[in-house]
Every structure is written in C-alpha cells, then in structure tokens.
Scaffold this motif. Structure first.
Motif, PDB file in Angstrom:
ATOM      1  N   ALA A 229       0.849  -1.090  -0.031  1.00 43.75           N
ATOM      2  CA  ALA A 229       0.154  -0.319   0.110  1.00 43.75           C
ATOM      3  C   ALA A 229       0.775   1.043   0.119  1.00 43.75           C
ATOM      4  N   THR A 230       0.304   2.547  -0.324  1.00 45.19           N
ATOM      5  CA  THR A 230       1.045   3.306  -0.602  1.00 45.19           C
ATOM      6  C   THR A 230       0.203   4.611  -0.336  1.00 45.19           C
ATOM      7  N   ILE A 231       0.696   6.139   0.296  1.00 43.89           N
ATOM      8  CA  ILE A 231      -0.063   6.918   0.803  1.00 43.89           C
ATOM      9  C   ILE A 231       0.682   8.527   0.481  1.00 43.89           C
TER      10      ILE A 231
ATOM     11  N   THR B 145      -5.377  -1.143   5.143  1.00 46.49           N
ATOM     12  CA  THR B 145      -5.650  -0.031   4.992  1.00 46.49           C
ATOM     13  C   THR B 145      -4.791   0.637   5.632  1.00 46.49           C
ATOM     14  N   ILE B 146      -4.360   1.533   4.775  1.00 49.60           N
ATOM     15  CA  ILE B 146      -2.901   2.682   4.826  1.00 49.60           C
ATOM     16  C   ILE B 146      -3.341   3.783   5.454  1.00 49.60           C
TER      17      ILE B 146
ATOM     18  N   TYR C  67       0.796   3.967   9.070  1.00 49.43           N
ATOM     19  CA  TYR C  67       0.265   2.964   9.890  1.00 49.43           C
ATOM     20  C   TYR C  67      -0.252   1.906   8.571  1.00 49.43           C
ATOM     21  N   LEU C  68      -0.756   0.678   9.388  1.00 51.31           N
ATOM     22  CA  LEU C  68      -0.860  -0.605   7.938  1.00 51.31           C
ATOM     23  C   LEU C  68      -1.884  -1.235   9.126  1.00 51.31           C
ATOM     24  N   GLN C  69      -3.020  -1.100   8.702  1.00 48.64           N
ATOM     25  CA  GLN C  69      -3.370  -2.063   9.791  1.00 48.64           C
ATOM     26  C   GLN C  69      -4.501  -3.251   9.019  1.00 48.64           C
ATOM     27  N   MET C  70      -4.066  -4.330   9.612  1.00 47.89           N
ATOM     28  CA  MET C  70      -3.995  -5.769   8.595  1.00 47.89           C
ATOM     29  C   MET C  70      -5.260  -6.572   8.525  1.00 47.89           C
ATOM     30  N   ASN C  71      -5.903  -6.759   8.287  1.00 47.69           N
ATOM     31  CA  ASN C  71      -7.451  -7.400   9.524  1.00 47.69           C
ATOM     32  C   ASN C  71      -7.964  -8.699   7.944  1.00 47.69           C
ATOM     33  N   SER C  72      -8.034  -9.817   8.575  1.00 50.65           N
ATOM     34  CA  SER C  72      -8.936 -11.180   7.968  1.00 50.65           C
ATOM     35  C   SER C  72      -7.674 -10.893   7.855  1.00 50.65           C
TER      36      SER C  72
END
Length: 120
Positions: free
Chosen positions: A49-51, A69-70, A80-85
């Motif tokens: 991911a990039t932002i 989600t970044i 941040y990098l929110q990592m789910n599932s």
C-alpha cells in the motif's frame, strides 16, 4: 534524509488483525509519500500500500484490497498499516518506505522491517 522505524509485527492466527506503525525522523514527514512493502522468503518484494503526502490518495495491492488500510498522521510523523482478516499468505517481512510519489515514483528510504507471521 529520513530515518524509518517499524513496529507492530508479530505472530497472529489466521483471521486476526495487526497494526503496523512506522515513525519517521529527519526531514519533514509531510514532504514524503509513504508506502508499505513486504517480502516473503523466496519471493520478490511486493508493494502492499502507498499513500500520498496529504493522505488523500492511496494505492493497494490486489492481494490486500478490502483487508488492509494505510493511513498517516503527519503531526506524529507516523504511517500505519491496519491489517485485518489476515491469511497465511500475508506472512512476510514488512517494510516502511519514504519516497517522492505515492504512485509511479521511487522509494528511496527504507526501514529495517518487521516480521509478520500468520498461522493457519
């Protein structure tokens, strides 16, 4: 130059969540696009991911869309990098990087990486 330090990796079961953080020091954080990349053993490095500098534009790799989600907080010099599932295929060393563009640009500064291991 900018120095980057990642944290938040660890061991998690499939289906679980982790949040990675990367704090930057050096030149103004808001002058850099930021990205998260990963590399699994025996595989090439992959863009996760990039932002953009402002945080308004984001890119996600196909394998993590709708799960990761970044985000960034320019006041805290942190991305941040929110990592789910999470799934076992997400197991890799995750790297934070700073660069000149969130898409099509080069990332010139890298952290040391943090290990993420997802067990099945």
């Amino acid at each position: 130059q900018v120095q980057l330090v990642e944290s938040g990796g660890g061991l998690v079961q499939a289906g679980g969540s982790l949040r990675l953080s990367c704090i930057a020091s050096g030149r103004p954080f808001s002058s850099y696009a930021m990205g998260w990349f990963r590399q699994a053993p025996g595989k090439e490095r992959e863009s996760v991911a990039t932002i953009s500098r402002s945080g308004l534009s984001r890119y996600y790799g196909d394998s993590v869309k709708d799960r990761f989600t970044i985000s960034r907080d320019n006041a805290k010099n942190t991305v941040y990098l929110q990592m789910n599932s999470l799934i076992p295929e997400d197991t890799a060393v995750y790297y934070c990087a700073a660069g000149n563009s969130w898409v099509g640009g080069s990332f010139d500064y890298w952290g040391q990486g943090t290990q993420v291991t997802v067990s099945s």
